[in-house]
Every structure is written in C-alpha cells, then in structure tokens.
Design a protein around this motif. Structure first.
Motif, PDB file in Angstrom:
ATOM      1  N   LYS A   1      11.796  15.471   6.839  1.00 50.50           N
ATOM      2  CA  LYS A   1      10.551  15.509   6.074  1.00 50.50           C
ATOM      3  C   LYS A   1       9.954  14.108   5.959  1.00 50.50           C
ATOM      4  O   LYS A   1       8.739  13.933   6.067  1.00 50.50           O
ATOM      5  N   ILE A   2      10.819  13.136   5.743  1.00 53.51           N
ATOM      6  CA  ILE A   2      10.363  11.752   5.606  1.00 53.51           C
ATOM      7  C   ILE A   2       9.869  11.235   6.947  1.00 53.51           C
ATOM      8  O   ILE A   2       8.793  10.630   7.037  1.00 53.51           O
ATOM      9  N   GLU A   3      10.632  11.493   7.994  1.00 49.13           N
ATOM     10  CA  GLU A   3      10.219  11.023   9.320  1.00 49.13           C
ATOM     11  C   GLU A   3       8.877  11.627   9.723  1.00 49.13           C
ATOM     12  O   GLU A   3       7.993  10.930  10.222  1.00 49.13           O
ATOM     13  N   LYS A   4       8.702  12.901   9.484  1.00 50.37           N
ATOM     14  CA  LYS A   4       7.455  13.576   9.857  1.00 50.37           C
ATOM     15  C   LYS A   4       6.254  12.989   9.109  1.00 50.37           C
ATOM     16  O   LYS A   4       5.171  12.845   9.669  1.00 50.37           O
ATOM     17  N   ALA A   5       6.455  12.603   7.857  1.00 48.07           N
ATOM     18  CA  ALA A   5       5.357  12.064   7.046  1.00 48.07           C
ATOM     19  C   ALA A   5       5.057  10.592   7.345  1.00 48.07           C
ATOM     20  O   ALA A   5       3.920  10.154   7.198  1.00 48.07           O
ATOM     21  N   ALA A   6       6.065   9.822   7.771  1.00 47.27           N
ATOM     22  CA  ALA A   6       5.912   8.362   7.883  1.00 47.27           C
ATOM     23  C   ALA A   6       5.750   7.834   9.298  1.00 47.27           C
ATOM     24  O   ALA A   6       5.233   6.739   9.495  1.00 47.27           O
ATOM     25  N   VAL A   7       6.181   8.596  10.289  1.00 43.29           N
ATOM     26  CA  VAL A   7       6.198   8.113  11.671  1.00 43.29           C
ATOM     27  C   VAL A   7       5.160   8.880  12.487  1.00 43.29           C
ATOM     28  O   VAL A   7       5.045  10.098  12.335  1.00 43.29           O
ATOM     29  N   PRO A   8       4.420   8.223  13.344  1.00 39.74           N
ATOM     30  CA  PRO A   8       4.351   6.787  13.600  1.00 39.74           C
ATOM     31  C   PRO A   8       3.290   6.102  12.738  1.00 39.74           C
ATOM     32  O   PRO A   8       2.177   6.599  12.604  1.00 39.74           O
ATOM     33  N   ASN A   9       3.648   5.003  12.147  1.00 37.38           N
ATOM     34  CA  ASN A   9       2.724   4.110  11.427  1.00 37.38           C
ATOM     35  C   ASN A   9       1.917   4.807  10.337  1.00 37.38           C
ATOM     36  O   ASN A   9       0.741   4.525  10.140  1.00 37.38           O
TER      37      ASN A   9
ATOM     38  N   ASP B   1       0.849  -1.178   0.000  1.00 38.17           N
ATOM     39  CA  ASP B   1       0.000   0.000   0.000  1.00 38.17           C
ATOM     40  C   ASP B   1       0.891   1.237   0.000  1.00 38.17           C
ATOM     41  O   ASP B   1       1.537   1.511   0.993  1.00 38.17           O
ATOM     42  N   ARG B   2       0.991   1.851  -0.959  1.00 38.19           N
ATOM     43  CA  ARG B   2       0.595   2.073  -2.329  1.00 38.19           C
ATOM     44  C   ARG B   2       1.652   1.566  -3.307  1.00 38.19           C
ATOM     45  O   ARG B   2       1.340   0.996  -4.329  1.00 38.19           O
TER      46      ARG B   2
ATOM     47  N   SER C   1       1.305  -2.600   5.579  1.00 27.56           N
ATOM     48  CA  SER C   1       1.445  -3.549   4.480  1.00 27.56           C
ATOM     49  C   SER C   1       2.755  -4.336   4.595  1.00 27.56           C
ATOM     50  O   SER C   1       2.813  -5.514   4.235  1.00 27.56           O
ATOM     51  N   PHE C   2       3.794  -3.730   5.164  1.00 28.02           N
ATOM     52  CA  PHE C   2       5.039  -4.468   5.398  1.00 28.02           C
ATOM     53  C   PHE C   2       4.841  -5.497   6.510  1.00 28.02           C
ATOM     54  O   PHE C   2       5.341  -6.614   6.424  1.00 28.02           O
TER      55      PHE C   2
ATOM     56  N   ALA D   1       3.413   5.507   6.992  1.00 30.68           N
ATOM     57  CA  ALA D   1       4.087   5.419   5.692  1.00 30.68           C
ATOM     58  C   ALA D   1       3.157   5.002   4.562  1.00 30.68           C
ATOM     59  O   ALA D   1       3.264   5.504   3.445  1.00 30.68           O
ATOM     60  N   ASP D   2       2.230   4.095   4.842  1.00 32.00           N
ATOM     61  CA  ASP D   2       1.321   3.627   3.793  1.00 32.00           C
ATOM     62  C   ASP D   2       0.340   4.699   3.338  1.00 32.00           C
ATOM     63  O   ASP D   2      -0.227   4.604   2.252  1.00 32.00           O
ATOM     64  N   ARG D   3       0.145   5.722   4.142  1.00 32.47           N
ATOM     65  CA  ARG D   3      -0.815   6.783   3.801  1.00 32.47           C
ATOM     66  C   ARG D   3      -0.229   7.879   2.923  1.00 32.47           C
ATOM     67  O   ARG D   3      -0.973   8.742   2.444  1.00 32.47           O
TER      68      ARG D   3
END
Length: 158
Positions: free
Chosen positions: A85-93, A59-60, A138-139, A95-97
């Motif tokens: 930027k990546i941490e703020k977008a993906a954490v916590p749980n 996902d996705r 999804s992982f 990343a799939d969004r």
C-alpha cells in the motif's frame, strides 16, 4: 515571530561551531508553495540572525519522508503486513503528494497504530536513502541544501 523563537537555538548552534544551520519545517496543510514559504522564512532568519541559515520545507510532514522509502516497511513484515500500500502510494516520486501519510502507514499495519516516536526510528533504521531521494522532492531539496553533489544542479528530478 519564527525568528524570535529560533534565535537562541540558532545562535547556540553557531557558538558550538556550526558553519551552517538548516531549519527544517513541515508544510502541513499550508496552501503557500513550499519554495515561496521557505524563501520568506529564510530571508527573515538571515536578516535578523545570520546569513548562514537555510530553510527547507518538508512537504507535507515528516511521515511523507518515511513513506518515500517503502523498504522501511517491507523489512518489518511483522509490524507492516501490507507494505505494498505504501509503495503504491509513494513510488515513483509521489511521497510528497500523499495527503495523510499517517493514515497510510496505519493502513499498512497488521495491528495497532503508528507511533510517531517509536515507529519512526525503527522505519528509518531500515530505510534506503536512495529511495527516499527518488520518491520525495522535499528530501532531495534537503540533500541539496546539505551539499549533496548529486543535487548540486537542483532537486526537481530524482
């Protein structure tokens, strides 16, 4: 259609000694729930090829798994100057969004563009599997299908 296209590869895997074949598919922009689509495809493959087939829908796309481990970017500061930027977008749980993880990766870079083949391997080499699992359902589903005991009872929660 998918069963016909995958038949030879799956049959070769079993001929080479595989006990289970896991088919990994990107969800991309499909509006169908990943679990529903995976069940439909799995049923089709099992009925037409072999019952030792499992299907996991990412996902996705693959890059959602890459951003699930921000360590893969923070450990490469010369290439990714803005890993926060990546941490703020993906954490916590979360990343799939992320709807466009490639754009997010590009926004974290100091120069150049994300290269799917070259950069992905480098990111994965320094990624953390526990982070990947904590930040991508999804992982976790993929790990559950592979038999990881941590997800034997389900993949909903990290």
């Amino acid at each position: 259609m998918l069963a016909r296209g995958a038949r030879t590869a799956i049959q070769l895997s079993f001929a080479r000694g595989a006990h289970l074949v896991v088919v990994l598919i990107d969800r991309e922009m499909s509006q169908v729930a990943a679990s529903v689509r995976a069940a439909e495809i799995e049923m089709q493959l099992r009925s037409s090829i072999d019952d030792k087939i499992r299907v996991v829908i990412k996902d996705r796309c693959f890059e959602n798994w890459l951003i699930a481990s921000p360590e893969g970017f923070t450990r490469q500061r010369s290439r990714y100057a803005y890993p926060d930027k990546i941490e703020k977008a993906a954490v916590p749980n979360k990343a799939d969004r992320v709807a466009d993880p490639c754009r997010l990766i590009n926004s974290a870079m100091s120069k150049g563009q994300y290269d799917k083949t070259g950069d992905a391997a480098k990111i994965l080499r320094v990624s953390n599997l526990d982070s990947l699992a904590a930040n991508s359902r999804s992982f976790r589903k993929f790990l559950a299908v592979l038999g990881d005991p941590a997800y034997a009872t389900g993949s909903r929660q990290p």
